[in-house]
Motif scaffolding. Structure first.
Motif, PDB file in Angstrom:
ATOM      1  N   GLY A  46       0.812  -1.219   0.000  1.00  0.00           N
ATOM      2  CA  GLY A  46       0.000   0.000   0.000  1.00  0.00           C
ATOM      3  C   GLY A  46       0.841   1.263   0.000  1.00  0.00           C
ATOM      4  N   LYS A  53      -4.037   3.460  -6.803  1.00  0.00           N
ATOM      5  CA  LYS A  53      -5.109   4.158  -6.088  1.00  0.00           C
ATOM      6  C   LYS A  53      -6.467   3.837  -6.702  1.00  0.00           C
ATOM      7  CE  LYS A  53      -2.266   8.029  -4.481  1.00  0.00           C
ATOM      8  NZ  LYS A  53      -2.005   9.488  -4.581  1.00  0.00           N
ATOM      9  N   ARG A  58      -7.513   0.385  -5.631  1.00  0.00           N
ATOM     10  CA  ARG A  58      -7.907   0.443  -4.225  1.00  0.00           C
ATOM     11  C   ARG A  58      -9.297   1.064  -4.081  1.00  0.00           C
ATOM     12  NH1 ARG A  58      -5.122   0.865   0.884  1.00  0.00           N
ATOM     13  NH2 ARG A  58      -6.245   2.193   2.340  1.00  0.00           N
ATOM     14  N   ASN A  59      -9.569   2.116  -4.858  1.00  0.00           N
ATOM     15  CA  ASN A  59     -10.876   2.784  -4.778  1.00  0.00           C
ATOM     16  C   ASN A  59     -12.006   1.868  -5.239  1.00  0.00           C
ATOM     17  OD1 ASN A  59      -9.839   5.167  -3.760  1.00  0.00           O
ATOM     18  ND2 ASN A  59      -9.537   6.079  -5.777  1.00  0.00           N
ATOM     19  N   LEU A 103     -12.531  -0.537  -2.440  1.00  0.00           N
ATOM     20  CA  LEU A 103     -13.084   0.139  -1.268  1.00  0.00           C
ATOM     21  C   LEU A 103     -14.586   0.366  -1.389  1.00  0.00           C
ATOM     22  CD1 LEU A 103     -10.347   2.771  -0.317  1.00  0.00           C
ATOM     23  CD2 LEU A 103     -11.160   0.876   1.087  1.00  0.00           C
ATOM     24  N   LEU A 129      -5.805  -5.334   0.546  1.00  0.00           N
ATOM     25  CA  LEU A 129      -6.600  -4.175   0.965  1.00  0.00           C
ATOM     26  C   LEU A 129      -6.893  -4.230   2.464  1.00  0.00           C
ATOM     27  CD1 LEU A 129      -8.411  -1.679   0.267  1.00  0.00           C
ATOM     28  CD2 LEU A 129     -10.298  -3.315   0.084  1.00  0.00           C
ATOM     29  N   SER A 154      -3.934  -3.570   4.662  1.00  0.00           N
ATOM     30  CA  SER A 154      -3.595  -2.146   4.702  1.00  0.00           C
ATOM     31  C   SER A 154      -4.535  -1.393   5.643  1.00  0.00           C
ATOM     32  CB  SER A 154      -3.674  -1.560   3.293  1.00  0.00           C
ATOM     33  OG  SER A 154      -3.428  -0.173   3.301  1.00  0.00           O
TER      34      SER A 154
END
Length: 797
Positions: free
Chosen positions: A396, A404, A407-408, A411, A501, A504
Motif C-alpha cells: 500500500g 489508487k 484500491r478505490n 473500497l 486491501l 492495509s
C-alpha cells in the motif's frame, strides 16, 4: 473510516451485567456505570456514523477522536473483565473434595478479598469516567469552527474508462461474451417465443463485469429497436438514471420522475430493447428500475452487473465471472508493458520467472494485472527491478494513480458493508496468503472476539455468525471452498487483492499486527491482535514485547520459541496455535493464568498432554485439540461450564468428562465415541454433533435414547466404524438441517420424514434398504432439501 467501534459492541452488554445484584456494587459505582453506559452508547452511534464515511472524506479530528475512543474501549473492557474474573474466582468457595484442602483454603481467601475487589472496581470506574470525559473535552478543545466549507474535487470512477477501451486491447473476454449471448438464445429457444430475458453478471470488484456487459452490449445493440447503458452505483439518483435511460432511448430528458416512468413504459411497450444497468448494489434499486422496463413478447434483453450474489439471483439468471486463465493473464500483462509485439511472449527470458510469480499474486483479476503492469512499465526491464515490484505488492506504499484506482474500486465494496461485517472481514487479515480458513473455527473466533452479540429471538450466536459468513460470500468479499462430495461450504479463502486491501486497512487502524509482514510493530504501538506465520518469537522482536500485555488475539502458525512469549499475553481472548510444534515436552501449566481466554486452538500442534490448569479458564468457549497426540482429557475439563465448542480427534479418552459440559453447542469427536454415548443425553444444547461409533446392540439403543433428548440438534453426522447397526427407532427433531449417516442401513426411509416436520432439512445423506416411489415423493416434498446423497439397497453397493 475502517474499524473504529473497537470493543464497544461487547463492552456495553458487560456494563449492563454489572448492574445486576450478583456483583453487589456500591451505589456510587452503579451511578458511574450508568453514566458510562449512556456515554459509550452515544459514542458507539457516533462511531458508526463515522465508519460509514470513506477515509478520504473524513475530518482529521474525527479520525483522531475515533482512534482515542476505540483504544479507550479496549482498556475499559480489560478492566471490566478483570473485575468479573476475580468475582467469579472469589465466589467459588464450595468446591468438590477432589480439589483438596489447600485449594479450598485458597478460594476462601479469595472470598475474603472480595471487598478489596469491589474497592478496586470503584477506583477503576472513577478513572474510566475521567478518561471518557477527557476524550470528549479534548475533541471540543481543539475544534475548529469554520463557516466556510471546502468541497473536495469529485473523482471520476475508474470503471467508466472500460466502456471506451478499444476492443483490440481486451483479453480473455470473447468466451465470456459468447456464454452470455448463448444464455439469451437458449432462453428464447426453450420458450419458443420472443420473451424478455435478464442476465445478471456477478463478481467482486475488478473482475471485469462492466467490461463484459459493455462488450455484449456493443455486440448486440444493432439488433434492437433501441438500447441504453446506464450506471446505478451505491447511492443512485433515480431521476438522473431514468432521464439518462429516456435520453439514450428516445433523445428526451429533463422530465419529472413521476412522469418519466410512465413515459418509459409507454415508449418501450412494443419495442425490442436492450438495456444494461451496471453496478447494482441493492435489490430495491433494481425493483425501481424494473418498473420502468415493461416485459413484452418482442424479445427484449436486459443485462445487469453486481458484486452481490443475492442481488444477482433475485434479478435474473446469475452469470458468475471467472478470473482470467494464466495464458490470458500473460497476454494482458505483457501487452500492457511491451505493447502489441509482446502480447504472446515475454521478450526477455530472465523476466519469465518473476512475471509468473506476479501473475500468481494477481490470480487472474484483470484490474490487478493492469495495475501491476503500470508499475512494472515504469521500471527498468531487468529481474532485480521487477522483483522489487513483486515484493512491494500489498504494502500500500506505491504512490501510483493505477494502484489508487484499484484500491478505490475495492473500497466501494468495503464501505458498502455494515460495520459489523467490516470488522469480521478485517479479522481475516491475521491469516496468511492462500490460507484455507475453516468456516466453523472462524465463526467461533468471531464470537470469542465479541464481534457477534445477538440475533433474532431464538437465534444462537453461531447462527448469527453463519449469516455474516454467508453475507461476505454473497458480496464477493471471500471465496467459498466446498467439500469435494457435497455442496456444503467447508471453508473460505481471501483473494490476494482483497487480502492486501484489508491488511492495509487493518494496519492503518491498528486492528491487527503481523510481525513478519504488514503492520510491523513499533515500541510505542499497542498490539491488540498479533499474527506470526512461519517465524520465530524472540525477546525484543520488532520492539513488540513492551506491549504484549495488551494482545487480545494471537494467531500463530508454524512458529518456534513460542512458550515464553505466550506467558506475557495477560488479556488474550483468542489463542490459535495451529501447526506450532508443542511435542517436545512443552509445559502448558501457565495456560491457567490466561483467565480471559475464550478460544484455545491447539489443532495440529502434536501436544501430548493437556494440563489440569486448563480448568481455571472459566470463560473458555472453544477448545480445539483435533489432530493432536493427546490420549486423555484432564478431569478438570468439567469445570469449563461456558464451553460451547469442543473438537477432539484420535484416541482420546473422555469418559466422565463430557456429560458435565452442559453449555456445549458443538461436539466433534473424531475416533471411537462409544465411551461417551451415555453422556450425550446431558448435552441438550447441542446444535452440531459429529461422532464415530462402533456399536453393539445395547450401545445402539443407548445412542437412540440419547439422540431423542437432543431436540436442538441442527447438524448430525454419525459414522459407523464397523458399518453395522441402524437408527430406525430415532425421530429427527424439527430443528434438523443436515443429516449425514454413514455405515448405517435404514430398513426404509424414516417415517418421520413423511410428516414433513423437518422443514429446514437441506442436506441428507443416508442409505436405505428398500427405497420405493412413495419415498421419492416424500423427499420431493421437503421444501429446503438442496443436497441429496442416498444409495438404496445393501451397504455393499
Amino acid at each position: 473510516m475502517e474499524i473504529v467501534v473497537g470493543a464497544l459492541p461487547s463492552l456495553l452488554p458487560k456494563l449492563a451485567k454489572l448492574l445486576i445484584g450478583e456483583y453487589n456494587l456500591q451505589k456510587e459505582v452503579k451511578g458511574g456505570i450508568i453514566f458510562l453506559q449512556a456515554e459509550l452508547e452515544s459514542m458507539k452511534v457516533a462511531l458508526e456514523k463515522i465508519s460509514e464515511m470513506p477515509a478520504d472524506k473524513l475530518d482529521k479530528q474525527d479520525k483522531l477522536w475515533a482512534r482515542d475512543v476505540r483504544e479507550l474501549s479496549y482498556d475499559i473492557e480489560d478492566k471490566i473483565d478483570t473485575f468479573m474474573v476475580r468475582c467469579k474466582a472469589g465466589s467459588k468457595v464450595a468446591e468438590d473434595e477432589q480439589h483438596g484442602f489447600k485449594k479450598a483454603i485458597d478460594r476462601s481467601l479469595k472470598w475474603l478479598a472480595r471487598p478489596n475487589i469491589r474497592r478496586k472496581i470503584a477506583i477503576d470506574i472513577r478513572d474510566i469516567k475521567s478518561r471518557v470525559l477527557e476524550v470528549h473535552e479534548r475533541r471540543h478543545r481543539y475544534e475548529v469552527n469554520s463557516n466556510r466549507s471546502v468541497d473536495k474535487p469529485i473523482k471520476v470512477d475508474p470503471r467508466v474508462l472500460v466502456r471506451y477501451e478499444e476492443a483490440t486491447k481486451l483479453v480473455g473476454i470473447d468466451e465470456a461474451r459468447d456464454k452470455v449471448i448463448r444464455i439469451f438464445i437458449q432462453r428464447n429457444e426453450v420458450s419458443k417465443q420472443q420473451q424478455d430475458t435478464i442476465v445478471s453478471i456477478v463478481g467482486f470488484g475488478g473482475l471485469g463485469k462492466t467490461t463484459l456487459a459493455n462488450v455484449v452490449y456493443e455486440k448486440l445493440k444493432g439488433e434492437f429497436d433501441c438500447s441504453a447503458f446506464v450506471s446505478v452505483s451505491q447511492t443512485p439518483d433515480m431521476e438522473k438514471i431514468f432521464n439518462n435511460l429516456l435520453y439514450q432511448l428516445d433523445k428526451r430528458n429533463n422530465i419529472r420522475i413521476d412522469v418519466i416512468v410512465d413515459d418509459l413504459r409507454e415508449f418501450l411497450q412494443k419495442k425490442r430493447y436492450l438495456i444494461v444497468t451496471d453496478d447494482i448494489w441493492d435489490i430495491s434499486d433494481w425493483k425501481h428500475i424494473r418498473c420502468a422496463l415493461p416485459p413484452n413478447n418482442a424479445g427484449c434483453k436486459i443485462i445487469t452487473t453486481t458484486r452481490n450474489m443475492r442481488v444477482a439471483e433475485e434479478v435474473g439468471r446469475a452469470y458468475k465471472m471467472k478470473p482470467l486463465d494464466l495464458h490470458c493473464s500473460r497476454i494482458l500483462l505483457y501487452g500492457r508493458i511491451f505493447g502489441h509485439e509482446g502480447r504472446d511472449k515475454c521478450p526477455n527470458e530472465e523476466l519469465v520467472e518473476v512475471s509468473n510469480k506476479i501473475l500468481t499474486k494477481c490470480d487472474g483479476v484483470p484490474l490487478a494485472i493492469i495495475t501491476i503492469a503500470s508499475l512494472m512499465a515504469s521500471k527498468e526491464r531487468n529481474k532485480l527491478e521487477w522483483y522489487e515490484v513483486y515484493n512491494s505488492i500489498g504494502t500500500g506504499m506505491e504512490n501510483n494513480i493505477d494502484v489508487k484506482n484499484m484500491r478505490n474500486v475495492l473500497l466501494l465494496s468495503y464501505y458498502h458493508l455494515k460495520p459489523h461485517l467490516r470488522t469480521c472481514l478485517l479479522y481475516l487479515s491475521v491469516f496468511p496468503e492462500d490460507y484455507e480458513i475453516d468456516k466453523r473455527r472462524l465463526i467461533w473466533m468471531w464470537i470469542a472476539e465479541g464481534f457477534i452479540q445477538c440475533g433474532k429471538q431464538g437465534q444462537s450466536l453461531f447462527e448469527v455468525g453463519e449469516s455474516y459468513f454467508n453475507e461476505l460470500i454473497n458480496r464477493s468479499m471471500i471465496e467459498p471452498v466446498y467439500y469435494m462430495d457435497t455442496m456444503k461450504v467447508r471453508s473460505c479463502r481471501v483473494h490476494d487483492v482483497v487480502l492486501d486491501l484489508i491488511r492495509s486497512l487493518s494496519s492503518d487502524e491498528n486492528f491487527a499486527t503481523s510481525l513478519y509482514g504488514m503492520g510491523h510493530a513499533s515500541p510505542s504501538q499497542k498490539i491488540r491482535r498479533l499474527s506470526i506465520q512461519n517465524g520465530k518469537v524472540n525477546e525484543g522482536t520488532h520492539g513488540a514485547t513492551v506491549s504484549m500485555q495488551q494482545v487480545r488475539s494471537a494467531a500463530f502458525s508454524s512458529v518456534v520459541n513460542l512458550i515464553p512469549a505466550l506467558a506475557r499475553f495477560e488479556v488474550v481472548r483468542v489463542l490459535h496455535l495451529e501447526n506450532c510444534d508443542l511435542s517436545h515436552g512443552y509445559n502448558l501449566k501457565y495456560i491457567g493464568k490466561l483467565v480471559y481466554l475464550r478460544f484455545l486452538g491447539l489443532n495440529s500442534t502434536k501436544i501430548v498432554h493437556l494440563p489440569e490448569e486448563i480448568g481455571s479458564l472459566q470463560f473458555l468457549q472453544v477448545l480445539d485439540i483435533s489432530k493432536d497426540a493427546i490420549s486423555t482429557l484432564p478431569f478438570t475439563i468439567v469445570q469449563l461450564r461456558q464451553l460451547k465448542c469442543l473438537y477432539i480427534d484420535h484416541n482420546v479418552t473422555a469418559e466422565n468428562r463430557i456429560g458435565g459440559l452442559t453449555s456445549l453447542e458443538e461436539l466433534r469427536y473424531g475416533q471411537d465415541s462409544n465411551g461417551i454415548i451415555q453422556e450425550l443425553g446431558c448435552l441438550t444444547k447441542l446444535r452440531a454433533l459429529d461422532i464415530n461409533v462402533c456399536f453393539r446392540t445395547e450401545e445402539q439403543n443407548m445412542l437412540v435414547e440419547c439422540l431423542h433428548k437432543l431436540q436442538n440438534i441442527q447438524n448430525l453426522s454419525i459414522r459407523s466404524i464397523d458399518r453395522t447397526g441402524n437408527l430406525d427407532g430415532w425421530v429427527g427433531p424439527q430443528s434438523l438441517r443436515s443429516l449425514d449417516i454413514d455405515g448405517y442401513l435404514f430398513s426404509r426411509l424414516p417415517v418421520w420424514m413423511k410428516h414433513s416436520h423437518v422443514q429446514n432439512l437441506s442436506f441428507l445423506r443416508i442409505r436405505v434398504k428398500g427405497l420405493q416411489q412413495q419415498d421419492i415423493d416424500t423427499l420431493g416434498k421437503l421444501p429446503a432439501l438442496r443436497d441429496l446423497d442416498m444409495l438404496p439397497g445393501d451397504l455393499t453397493l
